[in-house]
Design a protein around this motif. Sequence first.
Motif, mmCIF file in Angstrom:
data_model
loop_
_atom_site.group_PDB
_atom_site.id
_atom_site.type_symbol
_atom_site.label_atom_id
_atom_site.label_comp_id
_atom_site.label_asym_id
_atom_site.label_seq_id
_atom_site.Cartn_x
_atom_site.Cartn_y
_atom_site.Cartn_z
ATOM 1 N N ALA A 205 0.807 -1.119 -0.144
ATOM 2 C CA ALA A 205 0.181 -0.019 0.006
ATOM 3 C C ALA A 205 0.858 1.191 -0.008
ATOM 4 O O ALA A 205 1.855 1.293 0.608
ATOM 5 C CB ALA A 205 -1.034 -0.004 1.134
ATOM 6 N N LEU A 206 0.544 2.292 -0.662
ATOM 7 C CA LEU A 206 1.264 3.508 -0.823
ATOM 8 C C LEU A 206 0.327 4.719 -0.405
ATOM 9 O O LEU A 206 -1.019 4.911 -0.633
ATOM 10 C CB LEU A 206 1.606 3.713 -2.207
ATOM 11 N N HIS A 207 0.960 5.279 0.771
ATOM 12 C CA HIS A 207 0.103 6.506 1.266
ATOM 13 C C HIS A 207 1.289 7.690 1.481
ATOM 14 O O HIS A 207 2.514 7.577 1.343
ATOM 15 C CB HIS A 207 -0.203 5.988 2.545
ATOM 16 N N THR A 208 0.563 8.707 1.625
ATOM 17 C CA THR A 208 1.122 10.265 1.968
ATOM 18 C C THR A 208 0.548 10.641 3.409
ATOM 19 O O THR A 208 -0.554 10.415 3.534
ATOM 20 C CB THR A 208 1.348 11.052 1.065
ATOM 21 N N ASN A 209 1.035 11.435 4.036
ATOM 22 C CA ASN A 209 0.642 12.139 5.264
ATOM 23 C C ASN A 209 1.128 13.572 5.222
ATOM 24 O O ASN A 209 1.986 13.953 4.657
ATOM 25 C CB ASN A 209 0.987 11.202 6.416
ATOM 26 N N MET A 210 0.491 14.415 6.123
ATOM 27 C CA MET A 210 0.586 15.814 6.224
ATOM 28 C C MET A 210 1.905 16.191 7.273
ATOM 29 O O MET A 210 1.959 17.462 7.339
ATOM 30 C CB MET A 210 -0.563 16.384 6.597
ATOM 31 N N GLY A 211 2.503 15.334 7.874
ATOM 32 C CA GLY A 211 3.546 15.561 8.543
ATOM 33 C C GLY A 211 3.140 16.440 9.917
ATOM 34 O O GLY A 211 1.852 16.567 10.211
ATOM 35 N N GLY A 212 3.968 17.289 10.624
ATOM 36 C CA GLY A 212 3.476 18.117 11.525
ATOM 37 C C GLY A 212 2.627 17.579 12.671
ATOM 38 O O GLY A 212 3.183 16.538 13.349
ATOM 39 N N GLY A 213 1.459 17.759 12.725
ATOM 40 C CA GLY A 213 0.485 17.151 13.810
ATOM 41 C C GLY A 213 -0.038 15.833 13.330
ATOM 42 O O GLY A 213 -0.893 15.279 13.906
ATOM 43 N N SER A 214 0.309 15.110 12.105
ATOM 44 C CA SER A 214 -0.185 13.962 11.817
ATOM 45 C C SER A 214 0.116 12.609 12.709
ATOM 46 O O SER A 214 1.295 13.012 13.551
ATOM 47 C CB SER A 214 0.455 13.691 10.517
ATOM 48 N N THR A 215 -0.820 11.735 12.741
ATOM 49 C CA THR A 215 -0.567 10.643 13.815
ATOM 50 C C THR A 215 0.074 9.824 12.960
ATOM 51 O O THR A 215 0.739 8.597 13.791
ATOM 52 C CB THR A 215 -1.975 10.229 14.195
ATOM 53 N N ILE A 216 0.822 9.988 11.902
ATOM 54 C CA ILE A 216 1.570 8.981 11.075
ATOM 55 C C ILE A 216 3.026 9.520 11.554
ATOM 56 O O ILE A 216 3.407 10.361 10.513
ATOM 57 C CB ILE A 216 1.195 9.072 9.507
ATOM 58 N N SER A 217 3.385 8.981 12.294
ATOM 59 C CA SER A 217 4.929 9.406 12.793
ATOM 60 C C SER A 217 5.536 8.389 13.700
ATOM 61 O O SER A 217 4.739 7.618 14.405
ATOM 62 C CB SER A 217 4.613 10.819 13.703
ATOM 63 N N ILE A 218 6.664 8.065 13.484
ATOM 64 C CA ILE A 218 7.691 7.284 14.191
ATOM 65 C C ILE A 218 7.620 7.587 15.866
ATOM 66 O O ILE A 218 7.754 6.665 16.617
ATOM 67 C CB ILE A 218 8.856 6.879 13.746
ATOM 68 N N LEU A 219 6.963 8.701 16.036
ATOM 69 C CA LEU A 219 7.056 9.052 17.410
ATOM 70 C C LEU A 219 6.047 8.977 18.088
ATOM 71 O O LEU A 219 5.720 9.083 19.176
ATOM 72 C CB LEU A 219 7.409 10.644 17.587
ATOM 73 N N LYS A 220 4.732 8.371 17.378
ATOM 74 C CA LYS A 220 3.470 8.363 18.023
ATOM 75 C C LYS A 220 2.977 7.018 17.475
ATOM 76 O O LYS A 220 1.710 6.791 17.045
ATOM 77 C CB LYS A 220 2.740 9.326 17.229
ATOM 78 N N PRO A 221 3.632 5.961 18.122
ATOM 79 C CA PRO A 221 3.182 4.660 17.774
ATOM 80 C C PRO A 221 1.841 4.396 18.555
ATOM 81 O O PRO A 221 0.815 3.570 18.083
ATOM 82 C CB PRO A 221 4.149 3.883 18.378
ATOM 83 N N GLU A 222 1.366 4.940 19.622
ATOM 84 C CA GLU A 222 0.327 4.459 20.418
ATOM 85 C C GLU A 222 -0.980 4.980 19.677
ATOM 86 O O GLU A 222 -1.823 4.572 20.001
ATOM 87 C CB GLU A 222 0.453 5.283 22.024
ATOM 88 N N SER A 223 -0.816 6.133 18.846
ATOM 89 C CA SER A 223 -1.945 6.383 17.914
ATOM 90 C C SER A 223 -2.613 5.278 17.111
ATOM 91 O O SER A 223 -3.570 5.072 16.538
ATOM 92 C CB SER A 223 -1.534 7.452 16.740
#
Length: 303
Positions: free
Chosen positions: A181-199
């Motif tokens: 699967a191929l996706h993009t995310n908006m960064g910044g406040g996005s929950t798609i972040s290696i820093l936010k696994p709990e999301s």
Amino acid sequence: MRLCISRILAIGLIATMSSAARSKPAIAEAPQNSNAHSLQVQASLTQSCPPGDVEDSDGDFARNLSQFTADLCFFQQSFKEGNLTWILQVIVNTRKPDAFFWVVPHDDEDAAFDSAVYAVKTYGGTVVAVHTKGERNNGNQDPNRNFDLGSGKKCTAQTAPSPKYTAEVMKFRPKDAPIVALHTNMGGGSTISILKPESHNAIAFVSSSPMHSISPNNTLVFVASVLPPDKDPLLAGFVKRLNATGIHVLYEVVSITKSNCSLSHYAALKGIKDYINIEVLDGDVNAQKAMVDKVIKLLPQPK
């Protein structure tokens, strides 16, 4: 104004054409009609690609026209389920149609579509892209929260159960082909972040030497399993190899009682082992293509 791209350009940009001709394909103007903002791209007439037009109001195909050489063909299929009409746009590498299954669920993620064209052209297989005229959702339904396990019950993010949508997407998967699967995310406040696994009820596996990208924290892959890493050694080993190539990984632990009907949850709960979701910051197509190159080397190769 309606625009048409001739079939000969759509299926070939023929091998004998010069590179200059490739960079400036001829576009013919057709008479005006009520579909003033639609772009119709003629699909090829091959066994893999039935005849028809591909609706391209968001410019995905026009933007990638130079990539559609004779080994790629494309078509679209529409169907209705409940109150929703769906359009699936399919691209097939006719030389290697069974290699990999590339999925682009969100039509507002242009870099993901561009990466899918690159991936299918370079490595083979079949692409399915959900077409919603450049919007993320189809009405109130997120296409990536619509993969139905067949229980007759809907997930929280679904407007209704979706067995037909799921079957129509998955029927294009070549037998036993890995799913990318191929996706993009908006960064910044996005929950798609290696820093936010709990999301995502996920476990973060951080690469010690992240690959180059516009936003390293938002450049990662998702994998999914019904088992934690210590109980799924094959997937854990795959994660370790991804980390070694500079790719961050979010490892989702999935349960049927907490499924969100995403493709990753569907794959895990259906026992599909070779699934991966490649995420980059919106617009970072170079990083996504580089991730495709890295990931393909680690996936089972077509016979």
